[in-house]
Motif scaffolding. Structure first.
Motif, PDB file in Angstrom:
ATOM      1  N   ASP A 741       0.807  -1.215  -0.004  1.00 42.65           N
ATOM      2  CA  ASP A 741       0.042   0.087   0.210  1.00 42.65           C
ATOM      3  C   ASP A 741       1.035   1.315   0.101  1.00 42.65           C
ATOM      4  O   ASP A 741       0.544   2.383   0.280  1.00 42.65           O
ATOM      5  N   GLY A 742       2.243   1.110  -0.008  1.00 43.91           N
ATOM      6  CA  GLY A 742       3.005   2.284   0.191  1.00 43.91           C
ATOM      7  C   GLY A 742       2.926   3.208  -1.094  1.00 43.91           C
ATOM      8  O   GLY A 742       2.658   2.522  -2.448  1.00 43.91           O
ATOM      9  N   MET A 743       3.624   4.154  -1.067  1.00 50.29           N
ATOM     10  CA  MET A 743       3.430   5.328  -2.119  1.00 50.29           C
ATOM     11  C   MET A 743       4.540   4.943  -3.320  1.00 50.29           C
ATOM     12  O   MET A 743       5.775   4.597  -2.807  1.00 50.29           O
ATOM     13  N   VAL A 744       4.337   5.145  -4.534  1.00 49.61           N
ATOM     14  CA  VAL A 744       5.430   5.048  -5.745  1.00 49.61           C
ATOM     15  C   VAL A 744       5.571   6.265  -6.307  1.00 49.61           C
ATOM     16  O   VAL A 744       4.678   6.895  -6.600  1.00 49.61           O
ATOM     17  N   TYR A 745       6.985   6.692  -6.624  1.00 47.29           N
ATOM     18  CA  TYR A 745       7.052   7.733  -7.096  1.00 47.29           C
ATOM     19  C   TYR A 745       8.587   7.530  -8.162  1.00 47.29           C
ATOM     20  O   TYR A 745       9.211   6.644  -8.087  1.00 47.29           O
ATOM     21  N   SER A 746       8.887   8.437  -8.807  1.00 48.04           N
ATOM     22  CA  SER A 746       9.905   8.494 -10.059  1.00 48.04           C
ATOM     23  C   SER A 746      10.856   9.588  -9.759  1.00 48.04           C
ATOM     24  O   SER A 746      10.340  10.769  -9.449  1.00 48.04           O
ATOM     25  N   LEU A 747      12.078   9.655  -9.980  1.00 51.71           N
ATOM     26  CA  LEU A 747      13.019  10.774  -9.951  1.00 51.71           C
ATOM     27  C   LEU A 747      13.837  10.907 -11.357  1.00 51.71           C
ATOM     28  O   LEU A 747      14.163   9.786 -11.741  1.00 51.71           O
ATOM     29  N   VAL A 748      14.181  12.120 -12.065  1.00 50.62           N
ATOM     30  CA  VAL A 748      15.026  12.017 -12.828  1.00 50.62           C
ATOM     31  C   VAL A 748      16.351  12.813 -12.382  1.00 50.62           C
ATOM     32  O   VAL A 748      16.398  13.786 -11.753  1.00 50.62           O
ATOM     33  N   LEU A 757      12.929   4.601 -10.074  1.00 50.69           N
ATOM     34  CA  LEU A 757      11.636   4.355  -9.658  1.00 50.69           C
ATOM     35  C   LEU A 757      11.790   3.879  -8.200  1.00 50.69           C
ATOM     36  O   LEU A 757      12.654   2.926  -8.038  1.00 50.69           O
ATOM     37  N   TYR A 758      10.933   4.136  -7.365  1.00 56.29           N
ATOM     38  CA  TYR A 758      10.983   4.094  -6.017  1.00 56.29           C
ATOM     39  C   TYR A 758       9.591   3.703  -5.244  1.00 56.29           C
ATOM     40  O   TYR A 758       8.535   4.089  -5.801  1.00 56.29           O
ATOM     41  N   ARG A 759       9.612   3.094  -3.995  1.00 55.38           N
ATOM     42  CA  ARG A 759       8.430   2.941  -3.302  1.00 55.38           C
ATOM     43  C   ARG A 759       8.644   3.336  -1.964  1.00 55.38           C
ATOM     44  O   ARG A 759       9.929   3.411  -1.492  1.00 55.38           O
ATOM     45  N   VAL A 760       7.844   3.850  -1.335  1.00 57.21           N
ATOM     46  CA  VAL A 760       7.966   4.414   0.190  1.00 57.21           C
ATOM     47  C   VAL A 760       7.491   3.172   1.208  1.00 57.21           C
ATOM     48  O   VAL A 760       6.376   3.012   1.024  1.00 57.21           O
ATOM     49  N   ASP A 761       8.293   2.675   2.077  1.00 58.17           N
ATOM     50  CA  ASP A 761       7.723   1.630   2.955  1.00 58.17           C
ATOM     51  C   ASP A 761       7.681   2.446   4.504  1.00 58.17           C
ATOM     52  O   ASP A 761       8.564   2.938   5.131  1.00 58.17           O
ATOM     53  N   VAL A 762       6.260   2.226   5.015  1.00 55.70           N
ATOM     54  CA  VAL A 762       6.025   2.822   6.057  1.00 55.70           C
ATOM     55  C   VAL A 762       5.488   1.917   7.279  1.00 55.70           C
ATOM     56  O   VAL A 762       5.003   2.154   8.235  1.00 55.70           O
ATOM     57  N   THR A 766       8.476   4.344  10.313  1.00 57.90           N
ATOM     58  CA  THR A 766       9.082   5.176   9.527  1.00 57.90           C
ATOM     59  C   THR A 766       9.185   5.133   8.052  1.00 57.90           C
ATOM     60  O   THR A 766       8.972   4.193   7.468  1.00 57.90           O
ATOM     61  N   GLU A 767       9.084   6.368   7.643  1.00 56.14           N
ATOM     62  CA  GLU A 767       9.173   6.447   5.946  1.00 56.14           C
ATOM     63  C   GLU A 767      10.590   6.071   5.571  1.00 56.14           C
ATOM     64  O   GLU A 767      11.452   6.723   5.804  1.00 56.14           O
ATOM     65  N   VAL A 768      10.466   5.004   4.606  1.00 55.18           N
ATOM     66  CA  VAL A 768      11.783   4.639   4.102  1.00 55.18           C
ATOM     67  C   VAL A 768      11.525   4.413   2.546  1.00 55.18           C
ATOM     68  O   VAL A 768      10.527   3.734   2.009  1.00 55.18           O
ATOM     69  N   GLN A 769      12.402   5.066   1.736  1.00 53.40           N
ATOM     70  CA  GLN A 769      12.546   5.069   0.407  1.00 53.40           C
ATOM     71  C   GLN A 769      13.441   3.802  -0.178  1.00 53.40           C
ATOM     72  O   GLN A 769      14.556   3.802   0.216  1.00 53.40           O
ATOM     73  N   ILE A 770      12.788   3.077  -1.019  1.00 56.77           N
ATOM     74  CA  ILE A 770      13.269   1.914  -1.255  1.00 56.77           C
ATOM     75  C   ILE A 770      13.298   1.576  -3.040  1.00 56.77           C
ATOM     76  O   ILE A 770      12.218   1.747  -3.473  1.00 56.77           O
ATOM     77  N   PRO A 771      14.375   1.676  -3.568  1.00 55.67           N
ATOM     78  CA  PRO A 771      14.326   1.279  -5.153  1.00 55.67           C
ATOM     79  C   PRO A 771      13.516   0.210  -5.463  1.00 55.67           C
ATOM     80  O   PRO A 771      13.686  -0.906  -4.730  1.00 55.67           O
TER      81      PRO A 771
END
Length: 791
Positions: A741-748, A757-762, A766-771
């Protein structure tokens, strides 16, 4: 004085005695003369003496006169005799010298030091005699002292043991005398041009009789013609202007010539039925002048003079030093692509002071390098249309076994090219690099004056230039309907780049377009040239053809150009164009018409004296042309159908310097690789406005493969500005359950062209950014990303 009697003599009369005594007294002492008693006057002694004296004086005077006259006469006779003797001596010397020259010897010169006697034909005068160099002593250089061992004495009849007189070749072949030197009056007679001097070469026991420079006599001795080393006069071998065919003689010469030979065609009209082929280096073919020596090929479809290496057909082979000068080459009308003169795979070749007429291609340059063409004329008059790539001068590649040899570095100057009709072009350049034309005239009846276009795969045309060349118009229309055509013609790996028309070039007097370009042509430039009396486009790129042309026109004068349906310059597709400092005078319709896709354009500093309404017509474009500094007639009459940008970065922050729309192909990589990943769709689009790129990506997978590692998308159209990363929105479908259910986002990533491409694990609070990795996506994943970044 007593009076005598008239008695007969002798008289004893005293009177007569007294008279006689008185008379004697007078004779002795007084009178110069007395009268005797018979009435006769006689001289006295003094009278007789006076008379004798007078007579003696007269005699002396007469003798003196006779003596003086005799001396005068003798002197006159001596002078006359001396003059006669001197005249006879001079005449004799002249006759002797003339005979010496006739026999084949050089003009006698007074003996002196430093005379170089290269062979026996050197002659001198010494002590009133004529001498020729002793063949056994040559070569030598004289000292101040006459050396009798170095010279042989001429007699006036030339009948000594040293020289034999034989009138023809056959006479010498039958000779069995002791002479070692012979004078030949001719091959068959004294008018066939084969006269010359031969000497025996005792050391040569093997040379064959070649019917020109080596003759074998009845004793098997080799008589060799005394001439300049390497000279082959065609008349020596039976090539007489009186013959219908001299091909046999030319065939013999072709086999005999060697490195450095000269083949000479003396004054005359020679006819042949076969090609004259030269396969030895540095051989010169020369005549006595374009209007003196003629070589005609009487059979159709046969080359005139051909230079080629013995190993012709091997690209690495080259024939060096081919040379043609001072001759007129004439060929019968042709139906195939034969040549008047063909340089095939030649290096450092020269054609000078030559006229060629009548062949399908009078002059053909096939491969090779370092050519010099000067002071020449090429003609093609009448006849039927010659099929194929016929031209007055043709440059083509030598292609054998898949290898290509182009034409490199050819300089052509002071030329005249003209044909009434029925040739594909005056100049056809199919392959070449560094071909230069200057100081010439090109005129034609129909067809193109100049075509540049490759005819084979993997060939090219680079750096072709014209200076001070007049391209005269076509008298009537015939396909191809242009004076000049520049084209790559669509062959794989081929290109045309760098065709330049420089100062002094003139294009004029034609109802057709002057120049048309199509298919992958590169830089074309016009600088200081003139277009005059053109009833079609002066320059036209063909519509609907993708090209890469860069057109440059500077300092060009256009006068009386165009029609109701055409104008001056028409450009369709290409990289760029630049029209600067040109003059338009009495042009009809549009000065510049632009359509298709063109990156950049410059129109500046031009002047227009024409009374037309539509000067510049820009229909489609990638960027708008920079227009400035033109005459006022351009103001308010430009027809702009969009906005154009030069796409050149500007340091002014208030300048919108870039606009571009395009596409790219996004690629998914796992662990930095893309092996095994397949798609049903890969679409990337972008719009660049100034320094900002807006992009969108749509990917549909059919298999993610078996790779492991982080997931990234490549490759964006422009490099992102370093120093920061640029987030963007992302939408995922058919992903694995691992994402949760975590958020997915992308970065240039700044400084790169890839998207992470990344997902956020909560789950841990604690919010953790995972590729994202391979376990986060499925074989049928759909990825949609939209974003923007700075460049």
């Amino acid at each position: 004085m007593t009076t005598p009697t008239n008695n007969p003599v002798p008289s004893k009369d005293p009177r007569d005695l007294v008279f006689n005594i008185e008379s004697i007294d007078k004779l002795v002492n007084e009178d110069a003369s007395i009268v005797n008693r018979k009435g006769v006057t006689i001289l006295s002694i003094s009278g007789a003496i006076d008379k004798l004296k007078t007579a003696c004086d007269a005699a002396v005077s007469s003798v003196t006169t006779i003596k003086n006259n005799a001396v005068t006469n003798i002197n006159a006779l001596v002078q006359q005799s001396t003059a006669v003797i001197n005249s006879l001596v001079a005449s004799a010397k002249s006759q002797i010298a003339e005979k010496v020259i006739t026999v084949g010897f050089k003009v006698p010169v007074p003996f002196a030091a430093d005379i170089v006697a290269s062979d026996f034909t050197t002659t001198v005068t010494n002590g009133g005699n004529n001498y020729f160099a002793n063949p056994a002593a040559t070569p030598f250089t004289t000292t101040a002292t006459f050396n009798p061992a170095q010279w042989l004495l001429f007699n006036q009849e030339f009948a000594g043991s040293e020289i034999a007189q034989t009138p023809t070749y056959s006479t010498l072949r039958a000779y069995n005398g002791a002479a070692k030197t012979a004078y030949i009056k001719g091959r068959l007679n004294d008018k066939d041009g084969a006269a010359g001097t031969f000497t025996v070469d005792d050391a040569d026991l093997t040379s064959q009789d070649n019917d020109g420079t080596v003759l074998v006599d009845a004793l098997g001795r080799r008589w060799k013609r005394q001439a300049d080393l390497g000279l082959f006069n065609v008349c020596w071998f039976g090539a007489s202007p009186d013959l219908a065919d001299i091909s046999d003689a030319l065939d013999r010469i072709s086999l005999l010539v060697y490195d450095g030979s000269i083949v000479r065609f003396p004054t005359g009209h020679y006819k042949k039925s076969r090609a004259f082929i030269i396969e030895k280096p540095n051989v010169r073919v020369i005549g006595d002048g374009q209007n003196m020596s003629f070589l005609e090929t009487t059979v159709a479809d046969v080359d005139g003079v051909v230079f080629r290496p013995i190993t012709a057909g091997i690209t690495s082979a080259m024939l060096s030093g081919a040379y043609v000068k001072d001759i007129y080459v004439l060929n019968n009308r042709q139906s195939v692509e034969c040549a008047g003169v063909l340089f095939n795979q030649c290096n450092a070749y020269t054609l000078s002071d030559v006229t060629i007429n009548g062949a399908a291609t009078p002059l053909h340059i096939k491969g090779g390098q370092l050519g010099t063409l000067k002071d020449y004329k090429l003609f093609a008059t009448g006849g039927t249309l010659v099929a194929g790539r016929s031209a007055l001068i043709r440059f083509s590649a030598a292609i054998y076994s898949g290898s290509i040899q182009s034409c490199y570095t050819v300089k052509s100057s002071n030329f005249l090219l003209t044909a009434s009709k029925n040739r594909y072009a005056c100049i056809s350049i199919e392959s070449g690099d560094g071909i230069q034309f200057s100081e010439g005239y090109v005129g034609f009846g129909n067809g193109a004056l100049l075509t540049t276009g490759t005819l084979q795969n993997n060939t090219g045309i680079y750096s072709v230039s014209f200076v001070n060349t007049y391209f005269d118009g076509i008298s009537y229309a015939q396909s191809p309907s242009k004076l000049i055509e520049i084209s790559e013609d669509g062959f794989s790996g081929s290109s045309v780049d760098g065709v330049d028309f420089g100062s002094g070039c003139v294009f004029g007097n034609t109802p057709l377009a002057v120049l048309k370009t199509k298919i992958n042509t590169g830089r074309i430039s016009f600088n200081g040239v003139y277009f005059i009396n053109i009833q079609e486009w002066a320059y036209k790129q063909e519509d609907g053809v993708i090209t890469s042309s860069d057109l440059l026109m500077t300092g060009v004068t256009f006068k009386n150009v165009g029609s109701a349906s055409s104008g001056v310059v028409s450009i369709a597709n290409g990289r760029s164009y630049n029209l600067s400092g040109n003059t338009f005078s009495d042009v009809r319709n549009v000065c510049l018409s632009v359509s298709g896709s063109i990156r950049t354009g410059v129109v500046c500093g031009n002047s227009n004296n024409s009374n037309v309404s539509d000067r510049i017509d820009v229909a489609t474009y990638e960027t708008s042309p920079a227009i400035s500094g033109n005459s006022s007639r351009y103001s308010g009459v430009n027809t702009w159908r969009g906005t154009n940008f030069a796409n050149l970065p500007s340091s002014n922050p208030k300048t919108l310097d870039w606009y571009e729309e395009g596409t790219f192909t996004p690629v998914l990589r796992i662990g930095g690789a893309s092996t095994g990943i397949t798609y049903s769709s890969q679409v990337g689009t972008f719009t660049r406005i100034g320094n900002r790129v807006l992009y969108s990506v749509n990917i549909s997978l059919t298999s993610k493969g078996s790779l492991t590692g982080d997931v990234n998308l490549f490759t964006l159209p422009y490099l992102a500005k370093a120093g920061q990363n640029y987030p963007s929105s992302i939408r995922l479908h058919n992903m694995s359950n691992n994402i949760g259910d975590g958020m997915v986002y992308s970065l240039v990533f700044g400084g790169g062209t890839n998207i992470g491409l990344y997902r956020v694990d909560v789950s841990g609070g604690t919010e953790v950014q995972i590729p994202l990795t391979q376990i986060d996506i499925s074989d049928s994943a759909l990825i949609t990303i939209s974003g923007q970044y700075e460049v």
